[in-house]
Design an enzyme around this catalytic site. Structure first.
Site, PDB file in Angstrom:
ATOM      1  N   LYS A  54       0.837  -1.206   0.000  1.00 14.14           N
ATOM      2  CA  LYS A  54       0.000   0.000   0.000  1.00 14.14           C
ATOM      3  C   LYS A  54       0.870   1.254   0.000  1.00 14.14           C
ATOM      4  CE  LYS A  54      -3.793  -2.443   2.301  1.00 14.14           C
ATOM      5  NZ  LYS A  54      -4.586  -2.709   3.498  1.00 14.14           N
ATOM      6  N   GLN A  98      -4.544  -2.111   9.993  1.00 14.92           N
ATOM      7  CA  GLN A  98      -4.480  -3.370   9.249  1.00 14.92           C
ATOM      8  C   GLN A  98      -5.019  -4.510  10.111  1.00 14.92           C
ATOM      9  OE1 GLN A  98      -3.661  -3.561   6.011  1.00 14.92           O
ATOM     10  NE2 GLN A  98      -3.844  -5.784   5.884  1.00 14.92           N
ATOM     11  N   ASP A 121     -11.010   2.881   5.057  1.00 14.87           N
ATOM     12  CA  ASP A 121     -11.255   1.434   4.927  1.00 14.87           C
ATOM     13  C   ASP A 121     -12.748   1.117   5.023  1.00 14.87           C
ATOM     14  OD1 ASP A 121      -9.340  -0.440   4.320  1.00 14.87           O
ATOM     15  OD2 ASP A 121      -8.501  -0.507   6.338  1.00 14.87           O
TER      16      ASP A 121
HETATM   17  N1  GUN Z   1      -6.831  -7.121   6.171  1.00 18.57           N
HETATM   18  C1  GUN Z   1      -7.143  -7.768   5.029  1.00 18.57           C
HETATM   19  N2  GUN Z   1      -7.705  -6.913   4.147  1.00 18.57           N
HETATM   20  C2  GUN Z   1      -7.741  -5.702   4.746  1.00 18.57           C
HETATM   21  C3  GUN Z   1      -8.204  -4.428   4.331  1.00 18.57           C
HETATM   22  O1  GUN Z   1      -8.720  -4.223   3.235  1.00 18.57           O
HETATM   23  N3  GUN Z   1      -8.064  -3.440   5.248  1.00 18.57           N
HETATM   24  C4  GUN Z   1      -7.521  -3.648   6.474  1.00 18.57           C
HETATM   25  N4  GUN Z   1      -7.443  -2.613   7.305  1.00 18.57           N
HETATM   26  N5  GUN Z   1      -7.091  -4.814   6.884  1.00 18.57           N
HETATM   27  C5  GUN Z   1      -7.187  -5.842   6.015  1.00 18.57           C
END
Ligand code: GUN
Length: 298
Positions: A54, A98, A121
């Protein structure tokens, strides 16, 4: 039938170019760029890899990114204290915690601590609640289901006769991150949705009736190619590392679908990797840009 490959890498690249152009304009006109803060709790290697990907994409589009790593022993108070500081930081337009986070931390309370306007998110309980109701738009859509919807709209352009509205969709999996919000987005788009989970009976016949199949279980090749309806659109979210001594690296990435056989029957399919994965990051960047644009009223 030979399936159209829904090339997530290429589509994500296009979206990122648009995001980069908007960021360049913002920088020129307002002297600032959007910023994304990522929080990792504990040293899960997969989380570290996803967050690094990311941050790499942020750098490519000219977005600032901030990484905060807390130890697995971090307390609820420490995590929420960090979130409060990021909420107050004007350089930060988006905050992502995350997932998963360690079990001793109350995930819902942590997500609720994120300023709604920075919840890129889309996991804040208010944004999730809005997603469940008609006519109550969330401020942001969760990145992975948003990316899947984007791919389905691409499929509408590429596959003759395919339309989300009125179609039958099967979502495999009911996680908070993908399956649940995906089912809701498809309902909002006027599809008729069946959610398949570990207690579902006769999965092959449900898959066989579906015009849209979304794989979000993380069970390598569980969905056999011959189950698919001819002409369906198949979106595979799962990306699981599977040992393979014949592969150069000793492993391969597999999705939920038996890809080669599915591709002989369906009209369009996402590759694994290179399908949904890159789209998730592109949508996160898009959400973060939107947050920055809202904060300066453009
Ligand atoms: N863990 C797996 N996919 C995601 C996501 O799209 N966002 C976040 N914050 N954690 C994740």
């Amino acid at each position: 039938m030979t399936a159209i490959i829904l090339d997530g890498r290429a589509i994500a690249k296009r979206i990122q170019q648009e995001v980069a152009a908007d960021i360049a304009r913002m920088k020129n006109k307002y002297g600032r760029v959007p910023g994304l803060a990522a929080v990792i709790v504990g040293a899960d290697p997969a989380s570290q890899m996803y967050v690094q990907m990311k941050r790499n994409r942020c750098a490519e589009v000219g977005m600032e990114s901030f990484l905060h790593e807390l130890p697995a022993s971090a307390t609820q108070g420490e995590l929420e204290g960090l979130i409060a500081a990021l909420n107050a930081d004007p350089r930060v337009d988006g905050i992502l915690v995350q997932l998963p986070i360690p079990d001793h931390i109350d995930e819902e309370a942590a997500l609720k601590a994120i300023d709604l306007s920075k919840d890129v998110d889309g996991f804040h309980p208010i944004n999730v609640g809005r997603l469940t109701m008609k006519g109550r738009d969330p401020l942001y859509l969760p990145a992975t289901p948003y990316g899947c919807m984007y791919l389905l709209h691409e499929a509408e352009k590429l596959v003759e006769g395919f339309q989300i509205e009125g179609s039958r969709a099967v979502v495999l999996g009911r996680s908070n991150i993908v399956g649940m919000p995906m089912a809701l987005l498809l309902i909002h788009a006027n599809a008729t949705v069946t959610v398949v989970h570990s207690r579902t009976k006769d999965i092959p016949s449900l898959v066989g009736e579906a015009d849209i199949v979304i794989g979000a279980m993380g069970r390598p090749e569980m969905i056999k190619g011959e189950w698919f309806k001819e002409g369906a659109v198949a979106i595979d979210v799962a990306t699981v590392k599977v040992d393979d001594p014949t592969a150069k690296k000793g492993y391969v990435w597999k999705g939920d679908f038996e890809y080669d056989k599915a591709a002989e029957r369906v009209a369009a399919i996402t590759p694994v990797p290179g399908g949904v994965g890159p789209m998730t990051i592109a949508m996160l960047l898009k959400n973060t840009l939107t947050s920055a644009q809202r904060s300066i009223n453009v």
